[in-house]
Scaffold this active site. Structure first.
Site, PDB file in Angstrom:
ATOM      1  CE1 TYR A 133     -10.810   8.287   0.358  1.00 14.30           C
ATOM      2  CE2 TYR A 133      -9.359   6.492  -0.271  1.00 14.30           C
ATOM      3  CZ  TYR A 133     -10.089   7.145   0.684  1.00 14.30           C
ATOM      4  OH  TYR A 133     -10.108   6.694   1.960  1.00 14.30           O
ATOM      5  CB  CYS A 174      -1.054   0.043   1.069  1.00 14.41           C
ATOM      6  SG  CYS A 174      -2.586   0.298   0.214  1.00 14.41           S
ATOM      7  CG  ASN A 222       1.311   1.230  -3.515  1.00 19.21           C
ATOM      8  OD1 ASN A 222       1.367   2.385  -3.913  1.00 19.21           O
ATOM      9  ND2 ASN A 222       0.158   0.625  -3.301  1.00 19.21           N
ATOM     10  N   GLY A 223       0.626  -2.058  -4.653  1.00 23.73           N
ATOM     11  CA  GLY A 223      -0.004  -2.493  -5.894  1.00 23.73           C
ATOM     12  C   GLY A 223      -0.631  -3.842  -5.686  1.00 23.73           C
ATOM     13  N   GLY A 275      -2.668   3.317   4.150  1.00 20.84           N
ATOM     14  CA  GLY A 275      -2.950   2.048   4.825  1.00 20.84           C
ATOM     15  C   GLY A 275      -2.735   2.192   6.312  1.00 20.84           C
TER      16      GLY A 275
END
Ligand code: AMP
Length: 498
Positions: free
Chosen positions: A271, A30, A131-132, A56
């Site tokens: 976001y 994250c 992250n992903g 996160g």
């Protein structure tokens, strides 16, 4: 299970040699951070992770290397709850460290899924933060387990450890590239060995990754806000498909895969990223304001006040107010001591979460025709509660304007999102949504409007979309190999809690 984990790995061997077995120190994705060559590596990483906390909140971890050994601390909870403590940082010596903040998508929240992952390989230690989301993670997992890999987590990321360990190449970086050539989907990786720190972004560039500098040392981070907190200078974005190798000698850039059109995730602007971050050269705050301004032009309404749903709707509401000339007011006050509603694992927890998080500021709501602005509607929970709250506070009319198009398709590239059955807009018309939410009018920015707001006056070119916008269009940049069940569904690995 305990909610802390400390490990020391005696692996100051030569990672550029051959590789062997895996360790049980594994995790998920994250927000990522890394620093190489700084005396305060772990403390700096803790600060960087603190700035990335919005990516996160479930767990955090740091792995450091002191020239001899690797040290790892992984904890459930917020960065500040654990990594602000001197004793924890003292257990992470060395001048290189990488770190990770994580959420889980569903189900089991277990410490062994917390990153950085660590593998004690024959040639030396290998720590990895991701992250992903690897969209062939399940397939790789099945194949690797069949051929004898001992998986220790439910994480898709773990595949990379096994792939690097099993590569037949000699040099670490060649093994790493071998691993990358097998994984599909979204990754921004930060890895640490006994000789180098490596950053890598997938060829589409789904998730961000930036390079910074502090006191002559290189920093890698998911977002520029993590550079700002430590006073580091932003150097540049790591490019899509690029690998950077940072050693005592400096930095080297490698692009081992064929270049292709990039598709960075548009949701970072909507976001995910923090408003003070620069993502691919755009200020996230300015992008959100521009979404709001475009929304005002596209979906005007006759009203007395513009009210953001805090905090996610604030920049768009400012943009809407400026473009429409309707005064901006804080009609909803947010309690900052409650985490993001979305992160709560159950619907019941989410329901309470929204009530705990927001309250009406009656003085600006009573008797008014209000325009509420939020960045997105996912399940619809937030909007229903907020509208009810505004009506109870005496709003005369409630108009809802959303600064992203209707989310009809789940994300498989690392954004926490429910499967399609739970996506409000996937199952209802806008009029049905309006009735459920209980507002007087409901409207969303269009996909073209979003592109215009991001500086592309021609809108979205379907033949060459510039962003990963599949949540709105269903146009997934890659094949999603590991879908389960009928129709588009969340990855089964995620449903297991990976
Ligand atoms: P919902 O209540 O399910 O409709 O969620 C909408 C709210 O969740 C909005 O206020 C958004 O700011 C926020 N949100 C949107 N996407 C995400 C995400 N991927 N993770 C966490 N929160 C999100």
């Amino acid at each position: 299970m305990s909610d802390t984990h400390h490990d020391v790995y005696d692996t100051g061997l030569d990672t550029d040699q051959t590789f062997g077995r895996e360790s049980d120190d594994l995790g998920e994705k994250c927000g990522v951070f890394g620093v190489y060559g700084h005396a305060d590596a772990a403390a700096i990483t803790a600060l960087g992770l603190h700035a990335l906390q919005h990516r996160g909140q479930e767990a955090a971890g740091i792995c450091s290397f002191d020239g001899q050994r690797f040290f790892s601390e992984r904890r459930m909870g917020l960065v500040g709850d654990h990594f602000s403590r001197g004793d924890v940082i003292e257990r992470l010596p060395g001048n290189a460290a990488i770190g990770h903040v994580r959420y889980s998508t569903a189900g089991g929240t277990i410490l062994r899924n917390v990153q950085p992952l660590f593998a004690e390989l024959h040639g030396g230690g290998f720590a990895l933060a991701h992250n992903g989301n690897l969209t062939n993670g399940m397939t790789l997992r099945r194949d690797l387990i069949r051929s004898g890999a001992l998986y220790q987590s439910t994480s898709d990321t773990e595949a990379m450890l096994h792939l690097v360990a099993r590569s037949s190449r000699n040099r670490f970086i060649d093994r790493f590239i071998d691993g990358l050539s097998r994984v599909e989907g979204a990754y921004s990786f930060v890895a640490l060995t006994n000789k180098k720190m490596v950053g890598a972004r997938d060829p589409y560039g789904f998730r961000p990754l930036v390079l910074g500098m502090l006191d002559g040392c290189y920093i890698l981070a998911s977002e520029t806000c993590a550079l700002d907190i430590i006073g580091a200078r932003f150097v540049r974005d790591i490019e899509a498909g690029e690998i950077v190798v940072i050693t005592d000698e400096g930095i080297e850039s490698i692009k081992p895969f064929p270049q292709q059109p990039t598709r960075p995730c548009i949701f970072e602007y909507i976001y995910f990223a923090r408003p003070d971050s620069m993502v691919h050269g755009h200020s996230v705050y300015e992008a959100r304001k521009a979404f709001g301004a475009e929304l005002a032009r596209q979906e005007p309404v006759d009203a007395d006040v513009v009210i953001p749903v805090p905090d996610s709707g604030v920049p768009a509401a400012i943009g809407y107010a400026q473009a429409s000339g309707i005064p901006y007011e804080l009609g909803i006050i947010r309690n900052h001591y409650v985490g993001r509603t979305f992160i709560q694992p159950t619907q019941a927890a989410r329901d309470t979460g929204v009530r705990m998080k927001h309250s009406a500021n009656r003085s600006v709501v009573t008797g008014k025709r209000i325009v509420l602005i939020d960045d997105s509607i996912v399940r619809g929970t937030t909007s229903m509660k907020i509208v009810k709250m505004m009506r109870e506070a005496g709003a005369r009319e409630v108009h809802f304007r959303i600064a992203s198009p209707p989310i009809k398709f789940p994300d498989y590239y690392g954004i926490d999102m429910p499967d399609q059955q739970k996506l409000f807009a996937a199952n209802h018309s806008i009029e049905e949504m309006r009735r459920f939410i209980g507002c007087d009018s409901l409207a969303f920015i269009s996909v073209d409007g979003m592109y215009r707001a991001l500086g592309h006056p021609e809108g979205r070119n379907p033949a060459r979309p510039l962003f990963a916008d599949h949540c709105f269009t269903g146009d997934y940049p890659t094949q999603i190999r590991d879908l389960v069940g009928e129709g588009p569904k969340q990855l089964s690995m995620l449903a297991e809690g990976g």
